[in-house]
Design a protein around this motif. Structure first.
Motif, PDB file in Angstrom:
ATOM      1  N   ARG A   5      -5.782  -0.564  -0.158  1.00  0.00           N
ATOM      2  CA  ARG A   5      -5.749   0.624   0.711  1.00  0.00           C
ATOM      3  C   ARG A   5      -7.142   0.899   1.271  1.00  0.00           C
ATOM      4  O   ARG A   5      -7.293   1.194   2.460  1.00  0.00           O
ATOM      5  CB  ARG A   5      -5.260   1.832  -0.077  1.00  0.00           C
ATOM      6  N   GLU A  41      -4.977  -0.042  -4.805  1.00  0.00           N
ATOM      7  CA  GLU A  41      -5.895   0.984  -4.306  1.00  0.00           C
ATOM      8  C   GLU A  41      -7.053   0.334  -3.554  1.00  0.00           C
ATOM      9  O   GLU A  41      -7.502   0.851  -2.520  1.00  0.00           O
ATOM     10  CB  GLU A  41      -6.428   1.829  -5.470  1.00  0.00           C
ATOM     11  N   LYS A  84      -8.338   0.825   5.204  1.00  0.00           N
ATOM     12  CA  LYS A  84      -8.970   1.974   5.860  1.00  0.00           C
ATOM     13  C   LYS A  84     -10.291   1.562   6.506  1.00  0.00           C
ATOM     14  O   LYS A  84     -10.604   1.962   7.622  1.00  0.00           O
ATOM     15  CB  LYS A  84      -9.200   3.087   4.845  1.00  0.00           C
ATOM     16  N   THR A 119       0.810  -1.219   0.000  1.00  0.00           N
ATOM     17  CA  THR A 119       0.000   0.000   0.000  1.00  0.00           C
ATOM     18  C   THR A 119       0.843   1.268   0.000  1.00  0.00           C
ATOM     19  O   THR A 119       0.316   2.355  -0.244  1.00  0.00           O
ATOM     20  CB  THR A 119      -0.939   0.022   1.221  1.00  0.00           C
ATOM     21  N   GLU A 120       2.147   1.141   0.272  1.00  0.00           N
ATOM     22  CA  GLU A 120       3.024   2.312   0.287  1.00  0.00           C
ATOM     23  C   GLU A 120       3.869   2.422  -0.984  1.00  0.00           C
ATOM     24  O   GLU A 120       4.637   3.376  -1.134  1.00  0.00           O
ATOM     25  CB  GLU A 120       3.945   2.263   1.508  1.00  0.00           C
TER      26      GLU A 120
END
Length: 251
Positions: free
Chosen positions: A228, A225, A232, A168-169
């Motif tokens: 991610r 994406e 979240k 995700t980074e």
């Protein structure tokens, strides 16, 4: 000799530029399919709330057909990138259509799952199931499956094995065409350059790595994406659960 080398590099460069244009069309189609599947999932949820089971099933069949097309588009884009990156001009005229078709056939033959097992199909079915059965295992699942699949994603690894960064980074991710592991591009390219006959650095993986076989395929950034977004959502759920537990303790 230098002139021949310069000409060869020029042809390869033009081919890579052309491949970006061709792949872009497929990428647009892939993006549209993902949006359509999300819309169909939301419609199916509403239909399930109204107990319109047959219409939900029809939508599920349509999603399966779209995901089959999705896979073909993704394989086609990967084939375009792979052929363009690995092309070496020779004395004979190159049959690019045959090169692309052969690479596409090879990629499709090594695909790991059918549309019915695609993670987007899983998300569709879970959304429909949760309308009337939230918190209950889907048919065929056990308790461990709920934990593993409720945040199901298509990745075999969640960190780059070279840089250690979470997927995700990663701002420039790439995926092995052969073993499907994902890496930070700069890190894995340096690894390949400094390790003759390089193999995937994931423990136990025997996948061979080559520059032209480690690519940012059309699905990769979309999938990262999605990961991610899922992370979240999971973090928000944890916060809500902690707040609820604290309120219960105070009560």
């Amino acid at each position: 000799m230098a002139s021949a080398s310069s000409s060869s590099n020029g042809v390869a460069g033009r081919l890579r530029n052309a491949s970006l244009v061709l792949a872009s069309d497929n990428d647009s189609t892939i993006s549209d399919i993902r949006k359509a599947v999300t819309l169909m999932k939301n419609i199916a949820v509403q239909l399930e709330k109204d107990n319109q089971t047959e219409k939900v099933k029809d939508l599920e069949n349509s999603v399966a057909a779209l995901l089959d097309l999705y896979g073909d588009c993704a394989h086609r884009s990967s084939a375009i990138h792979s052929v363009a990156n690995g092309y070496q001009p020779g004395e004979q005229l190159t049959d690019f259509k045959k090169l692309l078709d052969d690479e596409f056939t090879k990629l499709k033959a090594t695909a790991s799952s059918a549309p019915e097992n695609h993670h987007l199909m899983r998300q569709f079915r879970e959304a429909v199931w949760n309308v009337h059965h939230a918190g209950e295992p889907m048919p065929g699942d056990d308790e461990e499956d709920i934990v593993m699949t409720s945040t199901q994603c298509p990745f075999l690894n969640v960190n780059c094995p070279v840089s250690g960064k979470p997927l995700t980074e990663l701002t420039d991710p790439v995926r092995s065409v052969d073993c499907k592991h994902v890496y930070d591009k700069a890190s894995i390219m340096h690894y390949i350059a400094t390790n003759p006959n390089a193999k995937c650095p994931i423990a136990g993986c025997r996948g061979k790595l080559k520059n032209n076989k480690v690519v940012c395929d059309p699905m990769l950034k979309h999938e990262i994406e999605e990961l991610r977004t899922m992370n979240k959502q999971s973090n928000r759920d944890d916060v809500i659960e902690d707040f609820t537990n604290a309120a219960d303790d105070e009560g």
